[in-house]
Design a protein around this motif. Sequence first.
Motif, PDB file in Angstrom:
ATOM      1  N   VAL A   1       0.824  -1.202   0.000  1.00 39.16           N
ATOM      2  CA  VAL A   1       0.000   0.000   0.000  1.00 39.16           C
ATOM      3  C   VAL A   1       0.862   1.257   0.000  1.00 39.16           C
ATOM      4  O   VAL A   1       0.562   2.241  -0.683  1.00 39.16           O
ATOM      5  N   ASP A   2       1.953   1.223   0.729  1.00 42.09           N
ATOM      6  CA  ASP A   2       2.801   2.405   0.879  1.00 42.09           C
ATOM      7  C   ASP A   2       3.620   2.702  -0.374  1.00 42.09           C
ATOM      8  O   ASP A   2       3.725   3.862  -0.797  1.00 42.09           O
ATOM      9  N   GLU A   3       4.180   1.666  -0.989  1.00 43.94           N
ATOM     10  CA  GLU A   3       5.120   1.872  -2.088  1.00 43.94           C
ATOM     11  C   GLU A   3       4.559   1.506  -3.463  1.00 43.94           C
ATOM     12  O   GLU A   3       5.093   1.965  -4.477  1.00 43.94           O
ATOM     13  N   CYS A   4       3.533   0.680  -3.500  1.00 41.47           N
ATOM     14  CA  CYS A   4       3.066   0.151  -4.796  1.00 41.47           C
ATOM     15  C   CYS A   4       1.559   0.302  -4.952  1.00 41.47           C
ATOM     16  O   CYS A   4       0.895  -0.596  -5.487  1.00 41.47           O
ATOM     17  N   PHE A   5       1.001   1.413  -4.490  1.00 39.53           N
ATOM     18  CA  PHE A   5      -0.451   1.527  -4.484  1.00 39.53           C
ATOM     19  C   PHE A   5      -1.039   1.538  -5.898  1.00 39.53           C
ATOM     20  O   PHE A   5      -2.069   0.911  -6.159  1.00 39.53           O
ATOM     21  N   ASP A   6      -0.390   2.246  -6.814  1.00 35.89           N
ATOM     22  CA  ASP A   6      -0.886   2.281  -8.187  1.00 35.89           C
ATOM     23  C   ASP A   6      -0.876   0.888  -8.805  1.00 35.89           C
ATOM     24  O   ASP A   6      -1.812   0.493  -9.514  1.00 35.89           O
ATOM     25  N   GLU A   7       0.204   0.134  -8.556  1.00 38.68           N
ATOM     26  CA  GLU A   7       0.297  -1.232  -9.083  1.00 38.68           C
ATOM     27  C   GLU A   7      -0.738  -2.136  -8.431  1.00 38.68           C
ATOM     28  O   GLU A   7      -1.285  -3.043  -9.076  1.00 38.68           O
ATOM     29  N   LEU A   8      -1.034  -1.859  -7.163  1.00 34.80           N
ATOM     30  CA  LEU A   8      -2.044  -2.651  -6.466  1.00 34.80           C
ATOM     31  C   LEU A   8      -3.422  -2.419  -7.082  1.00 34.80           C
ATOM     32  O   LEU A   8      -4.162  -3.379  -7.350  1.00 34.80           O
ATOM     33  N   THR A   9      -3.792  -1.155  -7.288  1.00 34.46           N
ATOM     34  CA  THR A   9      -5.123  -0.854  -7.819  1.00 34.46           C
ATOM     35  C   THR A   9      -5.289  -1.327  -9.262  1.00 34.46           C
ATOM     36  O   THR A   9      -6.407  -1.633  -9.687  1.00 34.46           O
ATOM     37  N   SER A  10      -4.176  -1.384 -10.004  1.00 36.36           N
ATOM     38  CA  SER A  10      -4.257  -1.884 -11.383  1.00 36.36           C
ATOM     39  C   SER A  10      -4.000  -3.385 -11.467  1.00 36.36           C
ATOM     40  O   SER A  10      -4.021  -3.951 -12.561  1.00 36.36           O
ATOM     41  N   ARG A  11      -3.740  -3.995 -10.284  1.00 33.09           N
ATOM     42  CA  ARG A  11      -3.487  -5.439 -10.181  1.00 33.09           C
ATOM     43  C   ARG A  11      -2.357  -5.872 -11.116  1.00 33.09           C
ATOM     44  O   ARG A  11      -2.424  -6.897 -11.808  1.00 33.09           O
ATOM     45  N   ASP A  12      -1.301  -5.084 -11.114  1.00 33.87           N
ATOM     46  CA  ASP A  12      -0.104  -5.381 -11.904  1.00 33.87           C
ATOM     47  C   ASP A  12       0.814  -6.280 -11.069  1.00 33.87           C
ATOM     48  O   ASP A  12       1.750  -5.804 -10.407  1.00 33.87           O
ATOM     49  N   PHE A  13       0.548  -7.573 -11.097  1.00 30.72           N
ATOM     50  CA  PHE A  13       1.270  -8.499 -10.231  1.00 30.72           C
ATOM     51  C   PHE A  13       2.748  -8.618 -10.608  1.00 30.72           C
ATOM     52  O   PHE A  13       3.598  -8.809  -9.737  1.00 30.72           O
ATOM     53  N   SER A  14       3.047  -8.512 -11.859  1.00 29.69           N
ATOM     54  CA  SER A  14       4.456  -8.605 -12.268  1.00 29.69           C
ATOM     55  C   SER A  14       5.265  -7.481 -11.640  1.00 29.69           C
ATOM     56  O   SER A  14       6.360  -7.715 -11.100  1.00 29.69           O
ATOM     57  N   SER A  15       4.733  -6.272 -11.688  1.00 29.14           N
ATOM     58  CA  SER A  15       5.441  -5.143 -11.077  1.00 29.14           C
ATOM     59  C   SER A  15       5.488  -5.285  -9.561  1.00 29.14           C
ATOM     60  O   SER A  15       6.496  -4.939  -8.920  1.00 29.14           O
ATOM     61  N   LEU A  16       4.402  -5.788  -8.968  1.00 26.42           N
ATOM     62  CA  LEU A  16       4.387  -5.988  -7.518  1.00 26.42           C
ATOM     63  C   LEU A  16       5.447  -6.991  -7.091  1.00 26.42           C
ATOM     64  O   LEU A  16       6.142  -6.789  -6.083  1.00 26.42           O
ATOM     65  N   GLU A  17       5.583  -8.065  -7.822  1.00 25.87           N
ATOM     66  CA  GLU A  17       6.610  -9.058  -7.491  1.00 25.87           C
ATOM     67  C   GLU A  17       8.001  -8.447  -7.596  1.00 25.87           C
ATOM     68  O   GLU A  17       8.866  -8.677  -6.737  1.00 25.87           O
ATOM     69  N   ARG A  18       8.209  -7.656  -8.658  1.00 22.23           N
ATOM     70  CA  ARG A  18       9.537  -7.053  -8.871  1.00 22.23           C
ATOM     71  C   ARG A  18       9.832  -6.002  -7.815  1.00 22.23           C
ATOM     72  O   ARG A  18      10.944  -5.959  -7.272  1.00 22.23           O
ATOM     73  N   MET A  19       8.863  -5.159  -7.485  1.00 24.44           N
ATOM     74  CA  MET A  19       9.102  -4.059  -6.553  1.00 24.44           C
ATOM     75  C   MET A  19       9.236  -4.521  -5.109  1.00 24.44           C
ATOM     76  O   MET A  19       9.947  -3.906  -4.315  1.00 24.44           O
ATOM     77  N   THR A  20       8.539  -5.583  -4.744  1.00 22.70           N
ATOM     78  CA  THR A  20       8.596  -6.060  -3.348  1.00 22.70           C
ATOM     79  C   THR A  20       9.548  -7.225  -3.150  1.00 22.70           C
ATOM     80  O   THR A  20       9.915  -7.535  -2.010  1.00 22.70           O
ATOM     81  N   GLY A  21       9.917  -7.886  -4.251  1.00 26.54           N
ATOM     82  CA  GLY A  21      10.775  -9.063  -4.137  1.00 26.54           C
ATOM     83  C   GLY A  21      10.072 -10.234  -3.490  1.00 26.54           C
ATOM     84  O   GLY A  21      10.716 -11.107  -2.900  1.00 26.54           O
ATOM     85  N   SER A  22       8.761 -10.273  -3.605  1.00 26.74           N
ATOM     86  CA  SER A  22       7.970 -11.331  -2.972  1.00 26.74           C
ATOM     87  C   SER A  22       7.352 -12.233  -4.023  1.00 26.74           C
ATOM     88  O   SER A  22       7.190 -11.848  -5.192  1.00 26.74           O
ATOM     89  N   SER A  23       6.994 -13.424  -3.593  1.00 37.29           N
ATOM     90  CA  SER A  23       6.375 -14.387  -4.490  1.00 37.29           C
ATOM     91  C   SER A  23       4.905 -14.054  -4.701  1.00 37.29           C
ATOM     92  O   SER A  23       4.303 -13.289  -3.933  1.00 37.29           O
ATOM     93  N   ARG A  24       4.321 -14.634  -5.747  1.00 37.05           N
ATOM     94  CA  ARG A  24       2.911 -14.415  -6.019  1.00 37.05           C
ATOM     95  C   ARG A  24       2.049 -14.929  -4.857  1.00 37.05           C
ATOM     96  O   ARG A  24       1.054 -14.303  -4.496  1.00 37.05           O
ATOM     97  N   GLU A  25       2.446 -16.027  -4.248  1.00 37.69           N
ATOM     98  CA  GLU A  25       1.677 -16.573  -3.121  1.00 37.69           C
ATOM     99  C   GLU A  25       1.671 -15.612  -1.937  1.00 37.69           C
ATOM    100  O   GLU A  25       0.634 -15.366  -1.325  1.00 37.69           O
ATOM    101  N   SER A  26       2.864 -15.042  -1.641  1.00 30.76           N
ATOM    102  CA  SER A  26       2.943 -14.087  -0.526  1.00 30.76           C
ATOM    103  C   SER A  26       2.130 -12.839  -0.820  1.00 30.76           C
ATOM    104  O   SER A  26       1.452 -12.288   0.056  1.00 30.76           O
TER     105      SER A  26
END
Length: 479
Positions: A222-247
């Motif tokens: 929410v703090d760093e990737c809110f735009d990616e969250l609202t657009s459900r851009d999972f690829s960018s979320l994985e890259r920006m957070t370094g987390s797996s899709r499951e997490s």
Amino acid sequence: MQLSSVELSQEIQTACESNVMLDWADESSINDEASYDEPLAEDYTDDPHQDSEELLDEDEASSDQGELNELHEALDHDPGIDLDAVDSSSEQEWSDTYLTDLAPSTGNLDRMVLQTYRTSLTDHLFDQLEQLDMSGNELNWALRIIESLSPDGYLTDSLLDIAQDSSAHEMVSEELLLSVLKKIQELHPPGIGARNLRECLLIQLLDTHAMDPVEKLAFQVVDECFDELTSRDFSSLERMTGSSRESLNEAISFIQTLNPRPGAEFCDVEDNYIIPDVFVRHIDGEWVVDINDDAIPSVRINSIYAQAVSEATSKEQRSFLRAQLRDAKVLLDGLKHRSSTLLKAVTAIVEEQRAFFEKGESFMRPLLRSDIALMLGVHESTVSRITMRKYMSCPRGVFELSYFFSSHVHTVQGNEISSRAIKALIRQFTDEEDPSKPLSDSSIVTLLRDKDIRIARRTVAKYRESLSIPPSKARQISI
């Protein structure tokens, strides 16, 4: 204290089912009530031949009585309970029975469907401000910010607009307003006072202290990737957070449990089944407050089991019965204290709001819980708990007790007027307006100033919206 009558009835039901000393006090048992000596302090020393087990029983009985005394002493010194507020010379005997007839009842109302006057979001937040350590200037700005919140609990106006719209035109720094806003955002419900959805979610995530890995990831998203969250851009979320899709799925699932509209629960006012806790009636020129003796069940200590304490044949039986009797007495004392405090608090409210009962809502006085606490000589939190989710039936309708507490606005002459009274005037103005030329908010400001009440146009708009009164254009009817 804070339980509603329904919740308290359930608690009493549970207590009666689990405690052999408690029994329902129906009319037959009240009229044929047996007395008994205090079994927690019986004296076994009259028998010089008592054995060592009985000596231990005496020590245990003394210990039990000591624990009960310690409990009462703790209640006496608890600023949130203050048993000293209860008259020790009460004519009602509570030693073995709790009957809900503190005041003479002149008739009760059955369970009915009534329009309830629930606590608004504004009043809910005002109540909490009383508990904060704020200067007078900070409190004034906090009230203005709260009055500017949308029904969903968001601050849609900028702090600069709020400062410029002040009727008094005080000089205020943006740093002060931001500091006040941060304090408001610490209030309940979590997320209140946010300026956008992202901030609303972050406030709620901070409220969880973000200790769990899932919560920490949710905060980061929410703090760093809110735009990616609202657009459900999972690829960018994985890259920006370094987390797996499951997490990420777990974190997003947690985010979805948050409330995007923290103020919404205070918006809807609907018909509810209500059992009033108190009745207020006008009798022989006086306002009389009666406890509703049907709101919660009457209970008593079962005298047969109480007598059995001294007749028990084993140490285990006596210990069990003493513990049950002690718990029963604590419950009865608590019920007594609750009813006494409720009666005194409502009596004080009626006295302070006498003009409301006699003339109507536009004559309501500004009143804080701290005012009632001062009158009763109890802690403010006691008044807060005893008025929470309690209802009064009076000639003007059924009201939640919180309804009678409201903030104040200063008049031109320096007097104070209740915000509820101002809302009543706004409703009166709009009810009496020409449908072809409805009053604008600026016109209402002028009418209020004619009554020596000076508030900002924006405040009028907020009060009008809280009353579900549409803007002037929507109210206009062509003739």
